[in-house]
Design a protein around this motif. Structure first.
Motif, mmCIF file in Angstrom:
data_model
loop_
_atom_site.group_PDB
_atom_site.id
_atom_site.type_symbol
_atom_site.label_atom_id
_atom_site.label_comp_id
_atom_site.label_asym_id
_atom_site.label_seq_id
_atom_site.Cartn_x
_atom_site.Cartn_y
_atom_site.Cartn_z
ATOM 1 N N UNK A 142 0.828 -1.205 0.000
ATOM 2 C CA UNK A 142 0.000 0.000 0.000
ATOM 3 C C UNK A 142 0.866 1.260 0.000
ATOM 4 N N UNK A 143 1.945 1.212 0.796
ATOM 5 C CA UNK A 143 2.842 2.377 0.867
ATOM 6 C C UNK A 143 3.505 2.609 -0.480
ATOM 7 N N UNK A 144 3.968 1.510 -1.106
ATOM 8 C CA UNK A 144 4.614 1.637 -2.419
ATOM 9 C C UNK A 144 3.634 2.192 -3.456
ATOM 10 N N UNK A 145 2.391 1.704 -3.415
ATOM 11 C CA UNK A 145 1.382 2.159 -4.369
ATOM 12 C C UNK A 145 1.046 3.631 -4.143
ATOM 13 N N UNK A 146 0.909 3.988 -2.853
ATOM 14 C CA UNK A 146 0.602 5.388 -2.536
ATOM 15 C C UNK A 146 1.754 6.314 -2.920
ATOM 16 N N UNK A 147 2.989 5.835 -2.694
ATOM 17 C CA UNK A 147 4.150 6.640 -3.088
ATOM 18 C C UNK A 147 4.202 6.831 -4.602
ATOM 19 N N UNK A 148 3.843 5.748 -5.333
ATOM 20 C CA UNK A 148 3.830 5.850 -6.793
ATOM 21 C C UNK A 148 2.782 6.856 -7.258
ATOM 22 N N UNK A 149 1.590 6.780 -6.646
ATOM 23 C CA UNK A 149 0.534 7.733 -7.010
ATOM 24 C C UNK A 149 0.937 9.154 -6.652
ATOM 25 N N UNK A 150 1.602 9.291 -5.507
ATOM 26 C CA UNK A 150 2.046 10.611 -5.077
ATOM 27 C C UNK A 150 3.091 11.170 -6.041
ATOM 28 N N UNK A 151 3.998 10.304 -6.492
ATOM 29 C CA UNK A 151 5.009 10.739 -7.458
ATOM 30 C C UNK A 151 4.352 11.193 -8.763
ATOM 31 N N UNK A 152 3.352 10.421 -9.217
ATOM 32 C CA UNK A 152 2.644 10.792 -10.445
ATOM 33 C C UNK A 152 1.903 12.109 -10.270
ATOM 34 N N UNK A 153 1.293 12.264 -9.092
ATOM 35 C CA UNK A 153 0.563 13.507 -8.823
ATOM 36 C C UNK A 153 1.493 14.708 -8.787
ATOM 37 N N UNK A 154 2.657 14.535 -8.150
ATOM 38 C CA UNK A 154 3.624 15.620 -8.081
ATOM 39 C C UNK A 154 4.160 15.973 -9.472
ATOM 40 N N UNK A 155 4.370 14.918 -10.310
ATOM 41 C CA UNK A 155 4.853 15.179 -11.676
ATOM 42 C C UNK A 155 3.816 15.953 -12.465
ATOM 43 N N UNK A 156 2.530 15.578 -12.322
ATOM 44 C CA UNK A 156 1.460 16.303 -13.004
ATOM 45 C C UNK A 156 1.351 17.734 -12.481
ATOM 46 N N UNK A 157 1.490 17.886 -11.173
ATOM 47 C CA UNK A 157 1.399 19.216 -10.567
ATOM 48 C C UNK A 157 2.511 20.123 -11.099
ATOM 49 N N UNK A 158 3.729 19.572 -11.188
ATOM 50 C CA UNK A 158 4.850 20.350 -11.709
ATOM 51 C C UNK A 158 4.627 20.715 -13.174
ATOM 52 N N UNK A 159 4.076 19.735 -13.932
ATOM 53 C CA UNK A 159 3.835 20.002 -15.347
ATOM 54 C C UNK A 159 2.785 21.088 -15.537
ATOM 55 N N UNK A 160 1.722 21.041 -14.725
ATOM 56 C CA UNK A 160 0.671 22.049 -14.839
ATOM 57 C C UNK A 160 1.187 23.434 -14.478
ATOM 58 N N UNK A 161 2.122 23.484 -13.524
ATOM 59 C CA UNK A 161 2.645 24.774 -13.070
ATOM 60 C C UNK A 161 3.891 25.216 -13.835
ATOM 61 N N UNK A 162 4.297 24.396 -14.800
ATOM 62 C CA UNK A 162 5.451 24.765 -15.609
ATOM 63 C C UNK A 162 5.047 25.907 -16.549
ATOM 64 N N UNK A 163 5.805 26.978 -16.588
ATOM 65 C CA UNK A 163 5.471 28.123 -17.466
ATOM 66 C C UNK A 163 5.398 27.740 -18.938
ATOM 67 N N UNK A 164 6.085 26.645 -19.330
ATOM 68 C CA UNK A 164 6.088 26.216 -20.726
ATOM 69 C C UNK A 164 4.829 25.420 -21.093
ATOM 70 N N UNK A 165 4.067 25.014 -20.086
ATOM 71 C CA UNK A 165 2.874 24.206 -20.361
ATOM 72 C C UNK A 165 1.741 25.093 -20.884
#
Length: 271
Positions: A142-165
């Motif tokens: 569960x921890x590994x799965x949650x960490x994976x989802x969190x990593x994906x969420x953080x990557x999406x968050x960074x992409x959305x907030x990237x000025x180039x997006x």
């Protein structure tokens, strides 16, 4: 050997006396025969010898304190009662054997009982440990799965907030007025994501499919599903001129049915 001795030896009195299973009267009779007839004494000694051999073969080693406890118990019972010597020397040996036999039997019973208890407790402990191991394994998963989802969420968050997006809102035409999706494209990082906001319901045999428009070519970017309303990645298409959403047969199509287009948008550089 006279008939009287033969009848005595053929009875069970001698064997019962040896293991302490005779009455007081029977014991006195056996002791009389042993002391009076050499044939009976010889038979008794032979039986006693054989019993010792069998006892040693099946013996269970007792703790060193057992014999001392037996002696103490005998001493307490006979403290106020004078000990009278037996008439026959072998009687004392039979009494001693009886006590040691009883003590050994008790020890064997206690040992067997304790072994059973320890075995049951050991099995229960193994089962409890296995449950704990399984719970830890599930927790780690569960921890590994949650960490994976969190990593994906953080990557999406960074992409959305990237000025180039670049953000593109795609709305449906008259054939699908309630359709709305949002595309996020970063040409520098070469990433694309889409957020399904709303999709009008279609017959079960149909689906929505999104395409990237190139010069004279439509590239399949995947199927859009109302049940999957979340931000997700789609293939990035270099030099795409626009995005188009069409209605296709269930499972998707290899070629875009542009006559069934329900939404489209041009991709323009915002440099």
């Amino acid at each position: 050997m006279n008939e009287k001795i033969t009848l005595f030896l053929n009875s069970d009195l001698l064997e019962n006396y040896l293991i302490g299973a005779t009455s007081k009267k029977e014991a006195e009779l056996v002791e009389t025969y042993i002391s009076k007839y050499p044939e009976v004494e010889h038979a008794y000694n032979t039986l006693q010898h054989n019993l010792e051999i069998v006892s040693k073969y099946h013996a269970v080693e007792a703790p060193a304190s057992v014999l001392e406890n037996v002696y103490n118990a005998i001493a307490e019972e006979t403290e106020d009662t004078p000990v009278l010597p037996l008439k026959v020397k072998t009687r004392r040996r039979a009494v001693f054997l009886r006590y040691t036999s009883i003590a050994a039997s008790l020890i064997a019973v206690i040992f067997a009982g304790a072994s059973s208890i320890f075995y049951i407790q050991n099995q229960e402990l193994k089962e409890e440990n296995q449950v704990v191991v399984d719970e830890i394994f599930d927790l780690r998963s569960d921890i590994d799965m949650n960490n994976k989802k969190l990593d994906e969420l953080m990557a999406q968050f960074k992409q959305l907030n990237n000025p180039e997006t670049q953000k593109y809102v795609i709305k449906g035409n008259n054939r699908a007025k309630n359709l709305k999706t949002v595309a996020y494209i970063n040409p520098k990082e070469k990433t694309s994501m889409i957020d399904v906001v709303s999709l009008p319901q279609l017959p079960k045999e149909q689906c929505y499919q999104i395409w990237a428009e190139l010069e004279g070519k439509m590239v399949n970017l995947g199927i859009l599903d109302e049940a999957d309303r979340q931000l997700r990645a789609i293939p990035y298409t270099e030099n795409a001129l626009g995005l188009n959403i069409t209605i296709e047969p269930k499972g998707g199509n290899t070629n875009a049915s542009l006559e069934n287009s329900v939404a489209e948008i041009s991709l323009k550089s915002r440099d």
